[in-house]
Write an enzyme that holds these catalytic residues in place. Structure first.
Site, PDB file in Angstrom:
ATOM      1  N   ARG A 159       0.810  -1.245  -0.103  1.00  0.00           N
ATOM      2  CA  ARG A 159      -0.128  -0.001  -0.026  1.00  0.00           C
ATOM      3  C   ARG A 159       0.741   1.263   0.089  1.00  0.00           C
ATOM      4  NH1 ARG A 159      -3.732   0.667   4.840  1.00  0.00           N
ATOM      5  NH2 ARG A 159      -5.240  -0.660   3.726  1.00  0.00           N
ATOM      6  N   SER A 165     -12.575  -3.423   0.203  1.00  0.00           N
ATOM      7  CA  SER A 165     -13.016  -3.176   1.522  1.00  0.00           C
ATOM      8  C   SER A 165     -14.400  -2.949   1.888  1.00  0.00           C
ATOM      9  CB  SER A 165     -12.214  -1.619   1.908  1.00  0.00           C
ATOM     10  OG  SER A 165     -10.573  -1.781   1.648  1.00  0.00           O
ATOM     11  N   LYS A 201      -6.458   4.326   8.746  1.00  0.00           N
ATOM     12  CA  LYS A 201      -7.631   4.815   8.264  1.00  0.00           C
ATOM     13  C   LYS A 201      -8.215   6.065   8.950  1.00  0.00           C
ATOM     14  CE  LYS A 201      -8.205   2.151   4.817  1.00  0.00           C
ATOM     15  NZ  LYS A 201      -8.429   2.711   3.101  1.00  0.00           N
TER      16      LYS A 201
END
Length: 359
Positions: free
Chosen positions: A47, A116, A143
């Protein structure tokens, strides 16, 4: 089995999913990823949210190499357009990114697509993906601004998800038991491994927790589909020049049986069936030996049937044995024939696994 099917089989067998960027905890990617893979990570997602294409490609080259060595799946975050260039097994997208259909069209027909999910409705819609992430279970700095969904969504996913799913968000050694007690049997981990002083040890503890389940809680049994997927994922194709030991033993056995019958026919010891019967049996054994040596599935299967018949025949003979010699002869056939039959089961399975297709 196609490349996508093989990837899905490995995905179904996966339990521990690591997610991190190119410099986890300020360290080189290799210094975290390599020990984590040794510790039991099944899937790795790179990521790199704010990285350039060149930085992603450089980090992906490291990730792909280590994942290939470990037999782990390599997933790229949010860049379906770079899946082919990086050699990744698939891509993961969020609810605000490309749709699953769009990601699949861009990444290619053999790529896995994960998504997700943050609500029951999204879990239901996630059936279009190959797998989903469910969370964040707890508030996490990974997040920012995304509220925690809590354990209720984990339990909902356990009852309603149609594809493999991973609990994600604040899952670590302190919380993994409660997450599993809520219904999870897979977890995606970020900081608990990426920022651990000893990534391998931390991974081993998390993998052990997933294998054992929460203390005092009876875990649901794996479905037959999951068990089959685990078995398929553990199988490697037989290489062009490879011949497993059981296959070589089977070829030698067939040649020996064929030669013995040829000698008997040539010397006149043909028994009630006559020399013609021995010669036919001899030809069948030599044909079976050639077929197995050239790794033909049907030849191995037919030889297994012969072994099964031998085991049954001599087992019945054993039941009627009237001397020590009869018993010894029965075991002299049943034991090696049974062993070879069992070992050839895995050879048959490996013969059905194709060599990797180029991505």
């Amino acid at each position: 089995m196609s490349l996508l099917e093989r990837r899905r089989a490995r995905l179904s067998a996966a339990r521990l999913y690591l997610i991190c960027d190119a410099t986890p905890g300020g360290r080189p990617l290799e210094s975290v990823l390599a020990p984590a893979l040794r510790g039991g990570v099944d899937i790795f997602q790179l990521r790199c949210k704010d990285a350039s294409d060149e930085e992603i490609l450089a980090a992906a080259a490291v990730a792909r190499e280590w994942c290939e060595v470990a037999g782990a799946l390599f997933i790229l975050n949010d860049r379906p357009d770079l899946v082919a260039a990086t050699g990744a097994d698939g891509v993961h997208v969020g609810q605000d990114d490309a749709s699953v259909a769009q990601a699949r069209a861009i990444a290619g027909p053999d790529a896995l697509v994960g998504q997700s999910t943050h609500s029951p409705e999204q879990v239901e819609a996630g059936a279009e993906a190959d797998y989903i992430g469910v969370g964040p279970v707890h508030t996490t700095p990974t997040k920012p601004g995304r509220p925690a969904v809590g354990l209720e969504l984990v339990t909902y996913a356990a009852r309603n998800a149609k594809v493999p799913w991973f609990a994600i968000g604040g899952v670590d050694e302190a919380t993994i038991n409660t997450v599993m007690a809520a219904g999870a049997n897979r977890a995606a981990i970020v900081r608990a491994i990426a920022e651990a002083e000893d990534p391998e040890a931390a991974t081993r503890r998390l993998a052990h927790a997933l294998d054992e389940g929460p203390p005092g809680v009876r875990r649901p049994r794996k479905s037959s589909e999951e068990r089959n997927a685990e078995l398929r994922a553990a199988l490697d194709p037989i290489g062009p020049g490879e011949r497993p030991t059981p296959l070589v033993v089977a070829v030698a056995t067939a040649l020996l049986l064929g030669t013995i019958n040829l000698v008997l026919a040539a010397t006149g010891y043909s028994g009630k069936g006559g020399a013609g019967t021995l010669l036919v049996y001899c030809a069948l054994m030599f044909a079976a030996a050639w077929g197995m040596w050239t790794k033909h599935y049907i030849a191995v299967l037919l030889f297994q049937i012969l072994l099964a018949i031998l085991v049954v025949f001599f087992f019945l003979f054993l039941l009627r044995a009237s001397s020590v010699g009869d018993v010894a002869l029965s075991f002299a056939v049943i034991v090696p024939a049974g062993w070879l039959f069992w070992k050839l089961v895995r050879v048959l399975a490996r013969l059905q696994v194709p060599l990797d297709d180029p991505v």
